[in-house]
Design a protein around this motif. Sequence first.
Motif, mmCIF file in Angstrom:
data_model
loop_
_atom_site.group_PDB
_atom_site.id
_atom_site.type_symbol
_atom_site.label_atom_id
_atom_site.label_comp_id
_atom_site.label_asym_id
_atom_site.label_seq_id
_atom_site.Cartn_x
_atom_site.Cartn_y
_atom_site.Cartn_z
ATOM 1 N N LEU A 31 -114.609 1.866 -36.331
ATOM 2 C CA LEU A 31 -114.395 1.751 -37.778
ATOM 3 C C LEU A 31 -115.194 2.796 -38.543
ATOM 4 O O LEU A 31 -115.312 2.730 -39.766
ATOM 5 N N THR B 215 -121.569 1.544 -38.026
ATOM 6 C CA THR B 215 -120.460 2.100 -37.246
ATOM 7 C C THR B 215 -120.889 3.269 -36.372
ATOM 8 O O THR B 215 -120.142 3.724 -35.514
ATOM 9 N N THR C 63 -109.577 3.644 -42.411
ATOM 10 C CA THR C 63 -109.172 3.106 -41.111
ATOM 11 C C THR C 63 -107.741 3.554 -40.819
ATOM 12 O O THR C 63 -106.831 3.230 -41.589
ATOM 13 N N THR D 174 -110.823 -4.412 -34.162
ATOM 14 C CA THR D 174 -111.261 -3.047 -33.912
ATOM 15 C C THR D 174 -112.729 -3.063 -33.481
ATOM 16 O O THR D 174 -113.552 -3.651 -34.181
ATOM 17 N N ARG E 91 -105.622 1.844 -35.808
ATOM 18 C CA ARG E 91 -106.898 1.172 -35.540
ATOM 19 C C ARG E 91 -107.112 -0.048 -36.425
ATOM 20 O O ARG E 91 -108.125 -0.738 -36.310
ATOM 21 N N HIS E 92 -106.182 -0.303 -37.345
ATOM 22 C CA HIS E 92 -106.359 -1.443 -38.251
ATOM 23 C C HIS E 92 -106.124 -2.732 -37.481
ATOM 24 O O HIS E 92 -105.164 -2.846 -36.737
ATOM 25 N N GLN F 149 -110.405 -2.633 -48.995
ATOM 26 C CA GLN F 149 -110.877 -3.301 -47.794
ATOM 27 C C GLN F 149 -110.212 -4.658 -47.653
ATOM 28 O O GLN F 149 -109.997 -5.378 -48.619
ATOM 29 N N SER G 245 -107.990 0.813 -45.552
ATOM 30 C CA SER G 245 -106.960 1.849 -45.531
ATOM 31 C C SER G 245 -106.587 2.246 -46.948
ATOM 32 O O SER G 245 -106.982 1.591 -47.908
ATOM 33 N N GLY H 230 -110.752 -3.792 -42.206
ATOM 34 C CA GLY H 230 -110.289 -2.412 -42.259
ATOM 35 C C GLY H 230 -110.289 -1.947 -43.701
ATOM 36 O O GLY H 230 -110.391 -2.759 -44.637
#
Length: 440
Positions: free
Chosen positions: A101, A331, A106, A96, A110-111, A162, A190, A188
């Motif tokens: 990010l 980011t 995430t 990514t 986009r991961h 993470q 999520s 990432g």
Amino acid sequence: MTAGRRERGLFEFYEDDPERADYLIFGRRAGLGRRGFLKGAGLAAVGASLGSAIPFSTSMPPGLVPVALAQSAGDDPLQGKEGLIVHNDRPINAETPVHLLDPDITPNNRHFVRNNGLVPEAARQGDAQGWKLAVDGEVNQPLELTLDELRSRFTPVNLKLQLECGGNGRAGFNPPARGNQWALGAVGNSEWTGVRLGDVLRAAGLKDSAVYTAHYGSDVHLSGDPDKPVISRGVPIWKAMDPHTIIAFAMNGEPIPALNGFPVRLVVPGWPGSASQKWLTRITIRDQVHDGPGMTGMSYRVPAYPVQPGADVPLEDFRIIQAMPVKSIITYPATGTTLPRDNRMIEVRGHAWAGDRRVSQVDVSTDYGSTWIPAELDPPPNPYSWQRWRARLNFPTRGYYEVWARATDDQGVMQPFEVMWNPRGYLNNSMHRIALTVPT
Ligand SMILES: Nc1nc2c(c(=O)[nH]1)N[C@H]1C(S)=C(S)[C@@H](COP(=O)(O)O)O[C@H]1N2
Ligand SMILES: [Mo]
């Protein structure tokens, strides 16, 4: 890509023989200077596969893989992922861009994706029907669980975790290390839903002899050999029993994308991503440190002592990587940004994480590290989530600036400016730097 003798990826193909790759893909004769020859039917064919004409086709250098084509090779190998930088198509590896990010969570599309083999067919079809998880080895009661049993027998947990590839940042090593040249985006954060691995192991009853886990998944080895595990890593029992180590079946409230391990994967946060087995089908408890593919030699291992860049290190001096080191990324804004004329005060922000630890401080510098400004740092929403940081920065005069960020963990360990070299290019947590321009 089926153009070669055996099935190969577009990237591998171009690396070996760009002229021949061009010929087989674009139907042009090899040896005849590349894009100059790309006219008529050939150009139309490439244009058609890209979905539009190529105005500067004559300037395309030989062997260049059109990005759009790489991303659409086969039947959409990226399966709905958007904006990722593709490092390889067989196996699929994509990261990514760091400015994408920016959100705290995430999104699934986009991961990053780090595959060592081929995505199992059932996962590609979104078919979880026949899925089962075996838990065996040094346990009193071996288990075989269906997805329904996994969901109903154990307490569900929801955690923001993470996940970072052990080789994230490899592109920064010199001499270069073999492998995907990840910049910063093989990471990432999520929100994962699943059950605790520890609960499942307790249900199986660990024997006193239990030392290490061994993870297996249903992805297919590049050789096509169905009996060859693609990668099989494991962790010490204490890490497996950590309540944040989970067997996940949902990612951000949706089924896990095929590329990220549908229907079920491990998430072992804070450790190299390779410990988080995707397409998980079996966990074997071992009475010794696991020695599956990815556990031995130089894989996910680093020298036990600092070595000179490029050094040959005897294999017995390598140690298995455990927790990942403290790290931060910027980011926002994206590197290369020119600030608006009327505003020289901007918010710079990003995330920071620290393996098994917490981040206690993030500092930023706009003067090449001469002075540091503390950033505002949020606590993690739960342990093992990355943490948001932000700083308002003032850029007094016009010109070129760099913003550097450096995080410190709760044991006082700080990101270095330059990281220690190691043969396979792991653990690069050197400070992230971005460029900013202030106009007149
Ligand atoms: N079965 C299986 N699990 C795997 C891998 C793999 O190739 N096969 N790659 C590992 C590596 S090296 C990383 S960094 C993470 C990446 O997870 P992601 O693709 O969901 O980002 O998955 C891990 N789990
Ligand atoms: Mo990885």
